[in-house]
Design an enzyme around this catalytic site. Structure first.
Site, short mmCIF file in Angstrom:
data_model
loop_
_atom_site.label_atom_id
_atom_site.label_comp_id
_atom_site.label_asym_id
_atom_site.label_seq_id
_atom_site.Cartn_x
_atom_site.Cartn_y
_atom_site.Cartn_z
N ARG A 165 0.83 -1.20 0.00
CA ARG A 165 0.00 0.00 0.00
C ARG A 165 0.86 1.25 0.00
O ARG A 165 2.05 1.18 0.23
CB ARG A 165 -0.89 0.02 1.23
N GLY A 166 0.22 2.37 -0.35
CA GLY A 166 0.96 3.63 -0.41
C GLY A 166 1.20 3.99 -1.86
O GLY A 166 1.77 3.20 -2.61
N ALA A 167 0.77 5.18 -2.26
CA ALA A 167 0.73 5.52 -3.68
C ALA A 167 1.98 5.18 -4.49
O ALA A 167 1.90 4.44 -5.47
CB ALA A 167 0.38 7.01 -3.84
N ARG A 185 -7.34 -0.57 -7.08
CA ARG A 185 -7.71 0.50 -6.15
C ARG A 185 -7.81 1.78 -7.01
O ARG A 185 -6.85 2.14 -7.69
CB ARG A 185 -6.67 0.68 -5.02
N GLN A 188 -2.86 2.81 9.85
CA GLN A 188 -1.54 2.93 9.23
C GLN A 188 -0.59 3.77 10.10
O GLN A 188 0.61 3.53 10.13
CB GLN A 188 -1.65 3.56 7.83
N ASP A 198 -2.58 10.66 -2.74
CA ASP A 198 -2.88 9.52 -3.62
C ASP A 198 -3.22 9.96 -5.02
O ASP A 198 -3.06 9.21 -5.98
CB ASP A 198 -4.02 8.70 -3.02
N ASN A 201 -6.23 12.23 -0.30
CA ASN A 201 -5.33 11.53 0.61
C ASN A 201 -6.15 10.78 1.64
O ASN A 201 -7.39 10.90 1.68
CB ASN A 201 -4.36 12.52 1.29
N LYS A 202 -5.47 10.00 2.50
CA LYS A 202 -6.18 9.18 3.47
C LYS A 202 -7.28 9.97 4.19
O LYS A 202 -7.08 11.11 4.58
CB LYS A 202 -5.16 8.66 4.50
C1 LIG Z 1 2.89 8.36 0.20
S1 LIG Z 1 1.71 7.11 0.36
C2 LIG Z 1 0.36 8.03 -0.14
C3 LIG Z 1 -0.89 7.72 0.61
O1 LIG Z 1 -1.29 6.32 0.52
C4 LIG Z 1 -1.97 5.99 1.74
O2 LIG Z 1 -3.18 5.35 1.51
P1 LIG Z 1 -3.28 3.74 1.72
O3 LIG Z 1 -2.66 3.43 3.05
O4 LIG Z 1 -4.78 3.46 1.65
O5 LIG Z 1 -2.54 3.14 0.56
C5 LIG Z 1 -2.20 7.32 2.40
O6 LIG Z 1 -3.28 8.02 1.82
C6 LIG Z 1 -0.90 8.00 2.08
O7 LIG Z 1 -0.86 9.34 2.40
#
Ligand SMILES: CSC[C@H]1O[C@H](OP(=O)(O)O)[C@H](O)[C@@H]1O
Length: 355
Positions: free
Chosen positions: A53-55, A87, A198, A239, A249-250
């Site tokens: 996970r993570g963009a 996603r 997270q 994201d 974003n989250k």
């Molecule tokens: C730098 S990671 C970007 C972004 O991804 C995370 O979402 P997820 O945990 O659902 O993949 C979160 O929004 C981060 O800020």
């Protein structure tokens, strides 16, 4: 304390065929477990479950997923469709898929040379992401020096944006870590980031291993920190950033932006230009992923904290309008998103012409 086994995604070529090795982020911080993925359905499941996970690292998963399909003789077009749809909000995922498919098709469909071209493109994206992370750290630290002269600042962050989400050190948390290593970080406030935690599970893990001075808080406590004057800046990732500077974003990021505006605190987004999507005109056009309600109602699988049958609203992201964003730090420059031109202009720069 040893660092985590990052990068959280890597290509490997054991005798029985190429695989992707993922550090399963759903098992952290208790266990460092590696998932070995041999096919696209397995990778899609890992993306959907946030094992990876993570963009930025989702962009790598997209590119390496296409390379894996090509190397193992799967239908690359079908693989690209499944991966890009895993996603919907993080533009990096579809960007990584597009990069690898373009290289594969340019080399001639179906050939071993095409498979090699897709893999080479995935490796190139990996190197670019690592370099982008280093450049964002430099640009982010310079910006913090301008916004918060004198150092010893208190940063609040949300979700996880460290080495787990990147081929390098990450995005926002990489900037914070560099500031810590330079003796400039007085406190890192870590939002736990409900419902998948997270922050509590991943950012706290990375911050502890880096020796940062940090405190974990429930998301709802951020407001009282601002009110007490305990936050000097907010640093988060992204994201998808739309052409008008809206930032997806989250979930929980938008309320932080409103709090930051109300309290006169800088709200800074750290993201590579691969997260900027100029084809998405504004925040209303961003598709926000809706996730299963059980992530909200259950504290862990099968253990509900809400009455059986409770309906839950569980958007994975929210959208912050450009007027609430102080700056966007990219590897090609820092922009103020309300000046739409500079966002498009920065994205048009090549890495060699970064100013
Ligand atoms: C730098 S990671 C970007 C972004 O991804 C995370 O979402 P997820 O945990 O659902 O993949 C979160 O929004 C981060 O800020």
């Amino acid at each position: 304390m040893a660092d985590l086994r990052v990068p959280a995604l890597r290509w490997a070529e054991p005798p029985d065929g190429p695989v992707l090795v993922l550090l399963d982020q759903t098992r952290l911080p208790a266990d460092e477990v590696e998932l070995v993925v041999t096919d696209v359905p397995g990778l899609v499941a890992a993306i959907r479950s946030l094992s990876v996970r993570g963009a930025p690292v989702l962009g790598l998963a997209g590119a390496y997923g296409v390379a894996l399909a090509a190397a193992r003789g799967y239908d690359v077009s079908e693989a690209a469709r499944l991966l890009a749809g895993a996603r919907p909000t993080a533009v990096n995922l579809e960007y990584g898929v597009r990069r690898a498919v373009a290289a594969y098709e340019a080399a001639g469909d179906g050939s071993a040379r095409a498979a090699a071209a897709a893999l080479a493109e995935a490796h190139a994206l990996f190197r670019e992401d690592a370099e982008a992370s280093a450049r964002m750290v430099a640009a982010g630290r310079e910006l913090l020096g301008e916004l918060l002269p004198g150092g010893r600042f208190r940063i609040l962050t949300h979700c996880n944006t460290g080495a787990l989400v990147s081929a390098g050190g990450g995005t926002a948390l990489a900037v914070v870590r560099a500031a810590h290593e330079a003796g400039e970080l007085r406190r890192l406030w870590v939002d736990e980031t409900r419902p998948l935690l997270q922050g509590a599970r991943l950012t706290a893990c990375e911050a502890a291993r880096a020796g940062m001075p940090f405190s974990l808080l429930v998301d709802g406590a951020a407001g009282s920190l601002f009110a007490a004057g305990e936050v000097d800046a907010v640093l988060i990732g992204a994201d998808r950033i739309a052409a008008d500077g809206s930032v997806a974003n989250k979930v929980g990021s938008y309320p932080l932006a409103v709090l930051a505006k109300h309290h006169g605190v800088p709200f800074v987004v750290v993201a590579p230009v691969s997260t900027v999507d100029l084809a998405t005109p504004d925040g209303a056009a961003i598709h926000v992923e809706q996730r299963p309600g059980h992530e909200v109602t259950e504290i862990r699988p099968g253990v509900s904290v809400a009455p059986v049958g409770t309906q839950a609203y569980n958007p994975a992201f929210d959208v912050t309008p450009p007027e609430l964003v102080t700056a966007i730090v990219t590897e090609l420059g820092v922009v103020s998103p309300v000046d739409h031109g500079t966002l498009a202009e920065v994205c048009s720069r090549s890495r060699s012409t970064k100013s």
